[in-house]
Design a protein around this motif. Structure first.
Motif, PDB file in Angstrom:
ATOM      1  N   UNK A   1      36.654  33.004  36.831  1.00  0.00           N
ATOM      2  CA  UNK A   1      36.588  33.767  38.078  1.00  0.00           C
ATOM      3  C   UNK A   1      37.812  34.621  38.312  1.00  0.00           C
ATOM      4  N   UNK A   2      38.188  35.426  37.307  1.00  0.00           N
ATOM      5  CA  UNK A   2      39.471  36.136  37.359  1.00  0.00           C
ATOM      6  C   UNK A   2      39.543  37.195  38.446  1.00  0.00           C
ATOM      7  N   UNK A   3      38.412  37.604  39.009  1.00  0.00           N
ATOM      8  CA  UNK A   3      38.446  38.616  40.067  1.00  0.00           C
ATOM      9  C   UNK A   3      38.618  37.999  41.446  1.00  0.00           C
ATOM     10  N   UNK A   4      38.795  36.700  41.512  1.00  0.00           N
ATOM     11  CA  UNK A   4      38.904  36.020  42.789  1.00  0.00           C
ATOM     12  C   UNK A   4      40.259  36.181  43.455  1.00  0.00           C
TER      13      UNK A   4
ATOM     14  N   UNK B   1      37.579  49.622  36.283  1.00  0.00           N
ATOM     15  CA  UNK B   1      38.056  49.973  37.623  1.00  0.00           C
ATOM     16  C   UNK B   1      38.397  48.711  38.401  1.00  0.00           C
ATOM     17  N   UNK B   2      37.506  47.728  38.350  1.00  0.00           N
ATOM     18  CA  UNK B   2      37.732  46.482  39.077  1.00  0.00           C
ATOM     19  C   UNK B   2      38.932  45.716  38.529  1.00  0.00           C
ATOM     20  N   UNK B   3      39.088  45.714  37.208  1.00  0.00           N
ATOM     21  CA  UNK B   3      40.101  44.886  36.556  1.00  0.00           C
ATOM     22  C   UNK B   3      41.425  45.607  36.323  1.00  0.00           C
ATOM     23  N   UNK B   4      41.534  46.842  36.783  1.00  0.00           N
ATOM     24  CA  UNK B   4      42.714  47.657  36.466  1.00  0.00           C
ATOM     25  C   UNK B   4      44.009  47.003  36.916  1.00  0.00           C
ATOM     26  N   UNK B   5      44.027  46.425  38.108  1.00  0.00           N
ATOM     27  CA  UNK B   5      45.276  45.836  38.608  1.00  0.00           C
ATOM     28  C   UNK B   5      45.693  44.612  37.798  1.00  0.00           C
ATOM     29  N   UNK B   6      44.727  43.861  37.274  1.00  0.00           N
ATOM     30  CA  UNK B   6      45.072  42.766  36.380  1.00  0.00           C
ATOM     31  C   UNK B   6      45.647  43.296  35.077  1.00  0.00           C
ATOM     32  N   UNK B   7      45.064  44.393  34.586  1.00  0.00           N
ATOM     33  CA  UNK B   7      45.527  44.983  33.335  1.00  0.00           C
ATOM     34  C   UNK B   7      46.930  45.555  33.444  1.00  0.00           C
ATOM     35  N   UNK B   8      47.396  45.789  34.687  1.00  0.00           N
ATOM     36  CA  UNK B   8      48.742  46.330  34.894  1.00  0.00           C
ATOM     37  C   UNK B   8      49.804  45.247  34.988  1.00  0.00           C
ATOM     38  N   UNK B   9      49.405  43.986  34.947  1.00  0.00           N
ATOM     39  CA  UNK B   9      50.371  42.894  35.023  1.00  0.00           C
ATOM     40  C   UNK B   9      51.208  42.837  33.748  1.00  0.00           C
ATOM     41  N   UNK B  10      52.351  42.138  33.764  1.00  0.00           N
ATOM     42  CA  UNK B  10      53.212  42.102  32.576  1.00  0.00           C
ATOM     43  C   UNK B  10      52.545  41.410  31.398  1.00  0.00           C
ATOM     44  N   UNK B  11      52.606  42.060  30.244  1.00  0.00           N
ATOM     45  CA  UNK B  11      52.104  41.457  29.017  1.00  0.00           C
ATOM     46  C   UNK B  11      50.611  41.450  28.812  1.00  0.00           C
ATOM     47  N   UNK B  12      49.811  42.299  29.490  1.00  0.00           N
ATOM     48  CA  UNK B  12      48.363  42.181  29.354  1.00  0.00           C
ATOM     49  C   UNK B  12      47.837  42.624  27.992  1.00  0.00           C
ATOM     50  N   UNK B  13      48.519  43.576  27.347  1.00  0.00           N
ATOM     51  CA  UNK B  13      48.003  44.080  26.075  1.00  0.00           C
ATOM     52  C   UNK B  13      47.905  42.968  25.038  1.00  0.00           C
ATOM     53  N   UNK B  14      48.895  42.094  25.001  1.00  0.00           N
ATOM     54  CA  UNK B  14      48.913  41.034  24.010  1.00  0.00           C
ATOM     55  C   UNK B  14      48.377  39.707  24.544  1.00  0.00           C
ATOM     56  N   UNK B  15      48.499  39.461  25.852  1.00  0.00           N
ATOM     57  CA  UNK B  15      48.295  38.100  26.335  1.00  0.00           C
ATOM     58  C   UNK B  15      47.262  37.962  27.455  1.00  0.00           C
TER      59      UNK B  15
END
Length: 375
Positions: free
Chosen positions: A31-34, A62-76
């Motif tokens: 439930x990562x969008x919670x 679009x929905x997940x963009x802010x999560x993708x901006x967190x530190x280290x998202x490309x690798x982790x």
């Protein structure tokens, strides 16, 4: 007023040494969008973990963009498709995970019509527990599951059990279970109670992995995504900030906790070797009237309540502002209070975010996301 950046959110409840010193692990968060999931994922990433995050549509950039901006998202940070009601849908996301933080559940107190509580709330909660824990049983790498429950699995109201005969304050503890909610009276609370009990039942049928549950009270504060459908966001956007509690507020109790404390407790429950059983996440018991005065103390143009509204009036108009009559009946009067000494002692959280910080940071965060307008 300064913006509520990711750094500000984390700095309010800093990572503890047990988190930064824990071996880097792979963690499934359902439930990562919670509302609670975003700050939890943020905290896990900052501690160096890899996160497998599930949602219904992992391709919704679009929905997940802010999560993708967190530190280290490309690798982790990796997104996976999963559905609470579909058997086997969590298997792929769980592969290689050391821990599971099960947060996904329907959360609504106002959008369920009479007679729909079982189908829209209770059944999906139970199916989610079955499907997630079945996947855990098929995944040998998982050693602990941390599940989000609720204080609504502990009690419905402050009057669920009698006050102590010696006159001491009535405090609910982890030993208490909700016995008053039903499929028609606060079905959300009934679902939380049954689903947590089901989780404990399944955990007791094996010995490879252990279960810890976190029971938050009403969760407020700044989050990562916009979470427009969240009950917490809706309460501020549709009731508090527009001034629907001026000039009078209902005598409705609010047991409160900051979302950043709740995220920290999930992470601490994951990494603390001796963590076991249920943990209550609760900072303060307050009420609508007092909340408006706390908000006014940091936003001077906000008008606080001048008086308490009578029960009959709130009961009559409650449904018009998204507050069902079962909620009015359950929450009228002083809020239940909870004993959190075990939570703080076992998990090492030094204390709770002050209420004024919770409301200030949440409202500022919503202003910057365009969810409410500046007064």
């Amino acid at each position: 007023m300064a913006g509520v950046t990711a750094e500000t959110r984390v700095a309010k409840v800093p990572l503890l040494p047990i988190e930064t010193g824990h071996p880097k692990s792979t963690v499934l968060v359902t439930g990562c969008t919670g509302y609670i999931a975003g700050p939890t994922i943020e905290r896990l990433l900052r501690a160096g973990h890899t996160v497998h995050a599930t949602c219904r549509d992992p391709d919704n950039n679009v929905l997940l963009a802010r999560l993708a901006e967190l530190p280290g998202p490309e690798q982790r940070l990796k997104f996976f498709k999963a559905d609470l009601t579909q058997a086997g849908s969590f298997d792929a996301a769980m592969q290689g995970c050391d821990y599971v933080i099960h947060m996904a559940a329907p959360v609504t107190l106002t959008k369920v019509k009479p007679g729909e509580g079982k189908s829209k709330l209770i059944d999906p909660m139970l199916a989610g527990v079955d499907n997630v824990l079945d996947a855990v049983n098929r995944t040998p790498s998982v050693k602990r599951v941390v599940m989000t429950s609720s204080i609504s699995a502990i009690c419905t109201t402050a009057a669920d059990k009698p006050k102590p005969a010696d006159g001491s304050p009535l405090l609910y503890t982890e030993a208490d279970w909700n016995t008053t909610a039903t499929e028609t009276f606060l079905p959300y609370a009934r679902g939380k109670t049954l689903s947590e009990k089901r989780a404990w039942e399944l955990a007791g049928q094996q010995s490879r992995w252990d279960l810890v549950t976190v029971c938050p009270s009403v969760v407020m504060g700044p989050t990562v995504l916009k979470c427009d459908s969240s009950e917490s966001i809706g309460a501020v956007r549709d009731i508090l900030w527009p001034g629907l509690m001026w000039p009078a507020a209902g005598d409705i109790g609010v047991p409160l906790v900051d979302v950043r404390d709740v995220a920290a407790l999930h992470c601490l429950a994951m990494v603390t070797p001796g963590a076991k059983g249920r943990y209550i996440a609760h900072a303060k018991s307050t009420n609508f009237f007092d909340v408006t005065h706390v908000v006014a103390s940091v936003f001077p143009k906000f008008w606080p309540s001048k008086m308490l509204a009578p029960y009959w009036l709130v009961w009559l108009i409650g449904p018009l502002v998204g507050m069902g009559r079962d909620i009015v009946r359950a929450l009228w009067g002083p809020a239940a209070d909870f004993d959190t000494r075990r939570t703080l002692a076992d998990l090492g959280l030094p204390g709770w975010v002050p209420e004024v910080d919770t409301w200030r940071d949440m409202i500022q965060d919503m202003l910057e996301k365009g969810q409410i307008k500046k007064k």
